[in-house]
Each structure stands twice: as C-alpha cells, then as structure tokens.
Design a protein around this motif. Structure first.
Motif, PDB file in Angstrom:
ATOM      1  N   GLU A  87       0.823  -1.214   0.000  1.00  0.00           N
ATOM      2  CA  GLU A  87       0.000   0.000   0.000  1.00  0.00           C
ATOM      3  C   GLU A  87       0.852   1.256   0.000  1.00  0.00           C
ATOM      4  OE1 GLU A  87      -3.487   2.110   2.732  1.00  0.00           O
ATOM      5  OE2 GLU A  87      -2.834   0.064   3.154  1.00  0.00           O
ATOM      6  N   HIS A  88       1.979   1.238   0.718  1.00  0.00           N
ATOM      7  CA  HIS A  88       2.833   2.433   0.784  1.00  0.00           C
ATOM      8  C   HIS A  88       3.752   2.559  -0.425  1.00  0.00           C
ATOM      9  CE1 HIS A  88       6.309  -0.054   1.825  1.00  0.00           C
ATOM     10  NE2 HIS A  88       5.541  -0.682   2.688  1.00  0.00           N
ATOM     11  N   MET A  89       3.702   1.595  -1.340  1.00  0.00           N
ATOM     12  CA  MET A  89       4.390   1.584  -2.638  1.00  0.00           C
ATOM     13  C   MET A  89       5.888   1.321  -2.543  1.00  0.00           C
ATOM     14  SD  MET A  89       2.349   4.534  -4.795  1.00  0.00           S
ATOM     15  CE  MET A  89       2.217   5.758  -3.506  1.00  0.00           C
ATOM     16  N   GLY A  90       6.565   1.800  -1.503  1.00  0.00           N
ATOM     17  CA  GLY A  90       7.981   1.495  -1.328  1.00  0.00           C
ATOM     18  C   GLY A  90       8.906   2.147  -2.336  1.00  0.00           C
ATOM     19  N   ILE A  91       8.530   3.307  -2.842  1.00  0.00           N
ATOM     20  CA  ILE A  91       9.353   4.028  -3.803  1.00  0.00           C
ATOM     21  C   ILE A  91      10.571   4.641  -3.108  1.00  0.00           C
ATOM     22  CG2 ILE A  91       9.393   6.015  -5.375  1.00  0.00           C
ATOM     23  CD1 ILE A  91       7.743   3.617  -6.361  1.00  0.00           C
ATOM     24  N   PHE A  92      11.723   4.609  -3.787  1.00  0.00           N
ATOM     25  CA  PHE A  92      12.914   5.309  -3.303  1.00  0.00           C
ATOM     26  C   PHE A  92      12.866   6.738  -3.845  1.00  0.00           C
ATOM     27  CE2 PHE A  92      14.129   0.827  -3.349  1.00  0.00           C
ATOM     28  CZ  PHE A  92      14.604   0.670  -2.046  1.00  0.00           C
ATOM     29  N   SER A  93      12.413   7.659  -3.003  1.00  0.00           N
ATOM     30  CA  SER A  93      12.076   9.009  -3.465  1.00  0.00           C
ATOM     31  C   SER A  93      13.272   9.786  -4.002  1.00  0.00           C
ATOM     32  CB  SER A  93      11.426   9.802  -2.324  1.00  0.00           C
ATOM     33  OG  SER A  93      10.199   9.214  -1.953  1.00  0.00           O
ATOM     34  N   LEU A  94      14.453   9.576  -3.429  1.00  0.00           N
ATOM     35  CA  LEU A  94      15.628  10.349  -3.837  1.00  0.00           C
ATOM     36  C   LEU A  94      16.286   9.791  -5.097  1.00  0.00           C
ATOM     37  CD1 LEU A  94      17.265  11.086  -0.367  1.00  0.00           C
ATOM     38  CD2 LEU A  94      15.716  12.524  -1.708  1.00  0.00           C
ATOM     39  N   LEU A  95      15.895   8.590  -5.500  1.00  0.00           N
ATOM     40  CA  LEU A  95      16.443   7.995  -6.714  1.00  0.00           C
ATOM     41  C   LEU A  95      15.557   8.340  -7.902  1.00  0.00           C
ATOM     42  CD1 LEU A  95      17.485   4.435  -5.473  1.00  0.00           C
ATOM     43  CD2 LEU A  95      18.836   6.549  -5.519  1.00  0.00           C
TER      44      LEU A  95
ATOM     45  N   GLU B  47       4.607 -14.608 -12.435  1.00  0.00           N
ATOM     46  CA  GLU B  47       3.470 -15.519 -12.496  1.00  0.00           C
ATOM     47  C   GLU B  47       2.315 -15.023 -11.628  1.00  0.00           C
ATOM     48  OE1 GLU B  47       3.237 -18.189 -14.397  1.00  0.00           O
ATOM     49  OE2 GLU B  47       5.258 -17.950 -15.200  1.00  0.00           O
ATOM     50  N   LEU B  48       2.662 -14.304 -10.541  1.00  0.00           N
ATOM     51  CA  LEU B  48       1.661 -13.845  -9.592  1.00  0.00           C
ATOM     52  C   LEU B  48       2.045 -12.462  -9.085  1.00  0.00           C
ATOM     53  CD1 LEU B  48      -0.786 -14.237  -7.661  1.00  0.00           C
ATOM     54  CD2 LEU B  48       0.769 -15.446  -6.111  1.00  0.00           C
ATOM     55  N   LEU B  49       1.060 -11.562  -9.060  1.00  0.00           N
ATOM     56  CA  LEU B  49       1.257 -10.195  -8.591  1.00  0.00           C
ATOM     57  C   LEU B  49       0.300  -9.934  -7.440  1.00  0.00           C
ATOM     58  CD1 LEU B  49       2.640  -7.435  -9.112  1.00  0.00           C
ATOM     59  CD2 LEU B  49       0.801  -6.926 -10.741  1.00  0.00           C
ATOM     60  N   LEU B  50       0.838  -9.500  -6.308  1.00  0.00           N
ATOM     61  CA  LEU B  50       0.053  -9.142  -5.132  1.00  0.00           C
ATOM     62  C   LEU B  50       0.030  -7.621  -5.033  1.00  0.00           C
ATOM     63  CD1 LEU B  50       1.813 -11.572  -2.601  1.00  0.00           C
ATOM     64  CD2 LEU B  50      -0.103 -12.097  -4.130  1.00  0.00           C
ATOM     65  N   VAL B  51      -1.152  -7.023  -4.991  1.00  0.00           N
ATOM     66  CA  VAL B  51      -1.267  -5.559  -5.020  1.00  0.00           C
ATOM     67  C   VAL B  51      -2.226  -5.098  -3.927  1.00  0.00           C
ATOM     68  CG1 VAL B  51      -1.627  -3.537  -6.472  1.00  0.00           C
ATOM     69  CG2 VAL B  51      -1.013  -5.706  -7.532  1.00  0.00           C
ATOM     70  N   ASP B  52      -1.749  -4.166  -3.084  1.00  0.00           N
ATOM     71  CA  ASP B  52      -2.521  -3.706  -1.935  1.00  0.00           C
ATOM     72  C   ASP B  52      -2.996  -2.267  -2.147  1.00  0.00           C
ATOM     73  OD1 ASP B  52      -3.686  -3.556   0.538  1.00  0.00           O
ATOM     74  OD2 ASP B  52      -1.853  -3.843   1.699  1.00  0.00           O
ATOM     75  N   GLU B  53      -4.295  -2.089  -2.318  1.00  0.00           N
ATOM     76  CA  GLU B  53      -4.955  -0.779  -2.395  1.00  0.00           C
ATOM     77  C   GLU B  53      -4.314   0.157  -3.425  1.00  0.00           C
ATOM     78  OE1 GLU B  53      -7.691  -0.023  -0.906  1.00  0.00           O
ATOM     79  OE2 GLU B  53      -7.826  -1.011   1.040  1.00  0.00           O
ATOM     80  N   PRO B  54      -4.247  -0.229  -4.697  1.00  0.00           N
ATOM     81  CA  PRO B  54      -3.539   0.614  -5.665  1.00  0.00           C
ATOM     82  C   PRO B  54      -4.229   1.925  -5.995  1.00  0.00           C
ATOM     83  CG  PRO B  54      -4.632  -1.204  -6.783  1.00  0.00           C
ATOM     84  CD  PRO B  54      -4.748  -1.472  -5.306  1.00  0.00           C
ATOM     85  N   THR B  55      -5.558   2.035  -5.797  1.00  0.00           N
ATOM     86  CA  THR B  55      -6.254   3.261  -6.207  1.00  0.00           C
ATOM     87  C   THR B  55      -6.460   4.243  -5.063  1.00  0.00           C
ATOM     88  OG1 THR B  55      -8.538   2.521  -5.783  1.00  0.00           O
ATOM     89  CG2 THR B  55      -7.526   1.869  -7.888  1.00  0.00           C
TER      90      THR B  55
ATOM     91  N   LEU C  81      -5.685  -8.881  -5.659  1.00  0.00           N
ATOM     92  CA  LEU C  81      -5.864  -7.444  -5.502  1.00  0.00           C
ATOM     93  C   LEU C  81      -6.696  -7.140  -4.271  1.00  0.00           C
ATOM     94  CD1 LEU C  81      -5.707  -4.541  -6.856  1.00  0.00           C
ATOM     95  CD2 LEU C  81      -7.890  -5.123  -7.938  1.00  0.00           C
ATOM     96  N   VAL C  82      -6.120  -6.399  -3.340  1.00  0.00           N
ATOM     97  CA  VAL C  82      -6.878  -5.831  -2.224  1.00  0.00           C
ATOM     98  C   VAL C  82      -7.316  -4.435  -2.644  1.00  0.00           C
ATOM     99  CG1 VAL C  82      -6.751  -4.972   0.147  1.00  0.00           C
ATOM    100  CG2 VAL C  82      -5.711  -7.173  -0.436  1.00  0.00           C
ATOM    101  N   GLU C  83      -8.615  -4.184  -2.613  1.00  0.00           N
ATOM    102  CA  GLU C  83      -9.119  -2.929  -3.183  1.00  0.00           C
ATOM    103  C   GLU C  83     -10.465  -2.578  -2.565  1.00  0.00           C
ATOM    104  OE1 GLU C  83      -9.415   0.325  -4.517  1.00  0.00           O
ATOM    105  OE2 GLU C  83      -7.686  -0.608  -5.478  1.00  0.00           O
ATOM    106  N   GLN C  84     -10.662  -1.273  -2.273  1.00  0.00           N
ATOM    107  CA  GLN C  84     -11.921  -0.804  -1.713  1.00  0.00           C
ATOM    108  C   GLN C  84     -12.806  -0.115  -2.760  1.00  0.00           C
ATOM    109  OE1 GLN C  84     -13.031  -1.440   1.276  1.00  0.00           O
ATOM    110  NE2 GLN C  84     -11.165  -2.409   2.040  1.00  0.00           N
TER     111      GLN C  84
END
Length: 241
Positions: free
Chosen positions: A87-95, A155-163, A190-193
C-alpha cells in the motif's frame, strides 16, 4: 479441479502478540484476477504479506505452483515469480525513476523489449525517466511501483490498495494496465476498496472477516447480489466508489 497457482490451507499468522490470521483457506486460479475484500482490520494486507514471507506463518501451508513456500525467505519467493506492491508503494524518493527500475531488475539489467512494454502501459514513466521518483504525483508513483514489480516476468502479482487517494483519470489508466496484465495471463491478487475498479477487473472474489475467508466465488455473482454484499461487508458495494 481448478488449475490454481497459489493455495493457502489453514494459514495462521501473528504480528507481535496479536493473532491476525485464523485459518485462511484461499485458492487463486491461474491467470485470473482475484479481488480480496473485507472490512478494515479483516486481515487482507496481512494475507498478502504472509504470502510474500514478510509475516511469519504459525500454522498451515502455502503452496505456489504446487511447491511449499512456507518459511521460504522473501527474496527466494520473489525469484520464484511472485511480486508484491504494498500500500505504501515502497518508492525510493531520492532515486530517479530509472534507478528505481534498475534496482528491481535481476542483476540491474533491464530487457529493452520488456521496458518498451512497460512504457506502453505507463507512458509517464518514460517522460520522467531521469527525474527523482519523489517528484512524481501519487498516481505516477503507483505506476512506478507496479512497473518495478513487473520489470521481470511474473506468475503472480500481489497488489494492496492501488487506487487509494488517486484521481478518477489515473484510476482508469491503472485499470487499463491491469487489463493488459490479465491478457498476459498474470495471476493477480488485488486488495481494493473501490468497487467500480474491483467489479471491472475481478474474475474471482474472496471476502475476509476476522482473519478468515468467509466467501469465495465469481466477482460477477457478488456484484449482482446486494443482499449478499450487505451480509458479508455490512453495506452494498455500490457505496465503495
């Protein structure tokens, strides 16, 4: 018997002193998008983290492609073909966007054809290729998070609250990208509300309550049954916009 890419059997998991998952039984059909629904605190995010080896299993079994992944380290699970977009995406902001992508590629080498395919999915990433990831909008960061997850074939993608928190136009772009991933026969949990997003994309659905799966079926059937929605979730899914 359905051809399942992932099966969880009686899975229990704790976080510190708290018992979060209480015997989860879940099967994901190969090449389908399965939506995992439930009220806040039901255990949805913990289920994704448990599959990825980030939360310790205390009981039960997880099998991916017929092989146990219980107790397997997270990097090894990723190498088997599972990717996770938290959910928090885990982006490296400074890169830069490019540097974020390089870190996700095996050996730091990106396949050019694969990268072109990703640019077609998410054109803003090409436009901001050398910009710091922290300067991207929320929707663009989500695109980057998903792009990193699929820079290698999965083969498998787990995605938490992308929208979560995104504008409708960006949500539509993400839906188009997930449709393309479905066409590539990538299995997605997909976990999604956002119900409109879930209804458009979901083929299978599972509903969690109190750390257990309480309903499994076809998304189209649940979308048409408001009484069942209220029974499982406490309100009609049309309220989740």
């Amino acid at each position: 018997m359905a051809d399942n890419i992932l099966e969880l059997s009686d899975v229990c998991a704790d976080i510190d002193q708290y018992h979060i998952l209480h015997g989860v039984d879940l099967a994901l059909p190969r090449g389908e998008l399965t939506v995992l629904l439930g009220r806040n605190g039901a255990g949805k995010s913990t289920t994704l983290r448990t599959i990825m080896g980030l939360t310790k299993v205390t009981r039960g079994e997880l099998r991916f492609q017929g092989q146990s992944i219980r107790g397997v380290p997270t990097p090894a699970i990723a190498r088997r073909g599972i990717a996770f977009v938290p959910e928090h995406m885990g982006i490296f902001s400074l890169l830069s966007v490019r540097e974020n992508m390089v870190l996700a590629a095996i050996g730091g080498a990106m396949d050019e054809a694969r990268l072109d395919w990703i640019f077609n999915l998410f054109p803003p990433l090409k436009r901001f290729w050398d910009k710091p990831a922290g300067t991207l909008s929320g929707g663009q960061k989500q695109m980057l998070a998903i792009a990193r997850a699929v820079i290698e074939p999965r083969e498998l993608l787990l995605v938490d609250e992308p929208t979560k928190g995104l504008a409708p136009a960006i949500i539509n772009d993400l839906a188009d990208a997930f449709e393309e991933l479905k066409a590539q026969r990538v299995a997605i949990l997909l976990v999604e509300q956002n119900f409109n997003f879930s209804r458009r994309l979901g083929q299978s659905v599972a509903v969690m309550s109190d750390g257990r799966i309480v309903h499994r079926g076809r998304m189209a059937d649940l979308a048409e049954d408001e009484a069942l929605q209220r029974e499982l979730l406490g309100l009609g899914l049309g309220a989740h916009q």
